[in-house]
Design an enzyme around this catalytic site. Sequence first.
Site, PDB file in Angstrom:
ATOM      1  N   LYS A 124     -37.764  -5.397  32.021  1.00  0.00           N
ATOM      2  CA  LYS A 124     -36.734  -6.239  31.393  1.00  0.00           C
ATOM      3  C   LYS A 124     -36.056  -5.418  30.302  1.00  0.00           C
ATOM      4  O   LYS A 124     -36.680  -4.542  29.713  1.00  0.00           O
ATOM      5  CB  LYS A 124     -37.380  -7.456  30.752  1.00  0.00           C
ATOM      6  N   HIS A 127     -34.753  -6.619  24.185  1.00  0.00           N
ATOM      7  CA  HIS A 127     -33.821  -7.631  23.693  1.00  0.00           C
ATOM      8  C   HIS A 127     -33.744  -7.629  22.165  1.00  0.00           C
ATOM      9  O   HIS A 127     -34.418  -6.862  21.476  1.00  0.00           O
ATOM     10  CB  HIS A 127     -34.143  -9.010  24.274  1.00  0.00           C
ATOM     11  N   HIS A 130     -36.881  -7.687  20.069  1.00  0.00           N
ATOM     12  CA  HIS A 130     -37.556  -6.380  20.006  1.00  0.00           C
ATOM     13  C   HIS A 130     -36.817  -5.446  19.047  1.00  0.00           C
ATOM     14  O   HIS A 130     -37.424  -4.591  18.407  1.00  0.00           O
ATOM     15  CB  HIS A 130     -37.616  -5.737  21.387  1.00  0.00           C
TER      16      HIS A 130
END
Length: 565
Positions: A124, A127, A130
Amino acid sequence: MKQTIKKLLRDYIADLVGDVSFEILTPPDPSLGDYATNVAFVIAKKEGKKPAETATELKDALESTLGEMATMQVSSNGFLNFFLKPEFLQKRLLEIKSEAQYGRGGEGAGKKVIIEYPSCNVAKPMHIGHLRSTIIGDALANVYETLGYDVIRWNYFGDWGTQFGKLIASYKRWLDKEAFENDPVGEMLRLYVKFHAEAASNPELEKEGQAEFKKLEEGDNENRKIWSELREESLKDFDRIFKRLGTRAFDQTKGESDYESELKPIIAYLQEKGFARESEGALIIDLAAHGLPPALLRKSDGATLYMTRDLASLGDRIKTYQPEKILYVVANQQALHFEQLFAAARDLKLGDAGLVHVKFGMVLGEDGKKLATREGKVVAAEEVIDKIVALARKKVIQKNPDLSSDEADKIANSVGLGGLKYNDLKQHPHSDIVFDWDAMLDLSGNSGPYIQYTYARLANILAKAGAYSDGDVSMLVEPSERALMKKLLDFPDAIGESAKLYTLNGLALYLYELAHAANQFYEQVRVLEDDNNDRKNARLTVIATVASTLKQGLKLLGIEALERI
Ligand code: ARG
């Protein structure tokens, strides 16, 4: 400075009244001194005396030790006020200037601290949450390091769990090889979204996903290979983003999967010792005694969980490093998880490392709602970086149209990231933060670029001045000079508080105030045009010391200080 005064006082009164708690404050009205303490109230109360009387006794007794630094006054209500002496400020200025790295401390010598961040999830995109974790974690690690701690920067990425079965199923059915080669992370995301879209109308897919995960757990060659490929591509991409952000390298990078082989023996041990028990087919650690819901170790279908892996990883961290503290820089949303993890660790007597969840809030848009893409999805970290750097570039070019394209890129990158990081760190981490893009880059507000520009301005004066000697620091008597020299003394306190509270906002505010005081000073006194050489050099000494303190402070926040902007 506050710490120094506190220590002197504490040492002195220890014999009289033992260890008591009191404050060193900054009086709101400067005519009441640079610092003030309520210590006399505390002692007087114990001894049944009047505070003013005790304060006078303290003043007389301390004059000999503190006298070199400050004059003292007793206020009618019993506060003891300290007025720093000009000679002391001037002497400290020269001492600070000669220190190679002002702000370094020794309190952490011989102690280890593990700081975990940002722990992104494989397959993934990294984002925005993070991104916050990276910014806060990296800065905290810098702060601890500067206090002499042996810091282990630990990245614990999510690379295990049933979602990988789903992804493998999706990969086998729908992989677009070319797209994967060009943009592996984009393709992984597409495969993930595709799986969920298809699974809504085809329940068989869920089962297929589960079966693929089971095969992966059992070591099936093909599935292992696909999983490794996804993992490798993701990690490469995370690394690329860390480089862009200028994040320091990690000392440990481990995935959840690294603990997979340890889980069975750990679970068996916990069952044998009676720490874990079956409940409705699942295996749990009962945390009722802590007022918490049970920690789930194994689901009824036999799959182990996030919690199980975290326990194993915590055991590994403690065993390998015997750290003094372990900080987990993870979003507020996981607060319950960490309460459970820490409670379980206490029950299991995993060791006495101080476990801290350094929580942080969400990122909100200018409308006050959670920042999201147009489709309502979480925002990718890299989109945020691209946007702020592009905005910074516009600003940089506006300010200085003659820059070459390379120079503009370099400065925009540094100013954009400075704006982004500072906006995050200047706020208390627990609160949600607002992304006001203009404010982040506001050169006259409380922003990273404001401090970066102040630094560059000071560096520019020093470059123009060329070589100079320390000058005659006794000529530094203007209020703006005094304010600046005094502010310099507070840098170590700001760093120490930051580490103690696990927040960077105090340090960020300190740097803003220092920059602000520097700008005021520069507006009020002449430096380069001064025809008194001794005073000119003394002022350059102030400028050089402030500049290097700003640089040092920005570095702690992970922000670059360019000489030329
Ligand atoms: N991978 C998790 C996530 O992105 C964060 C991991 C936090 N660290 C931990 N030790 N559980 O949500």
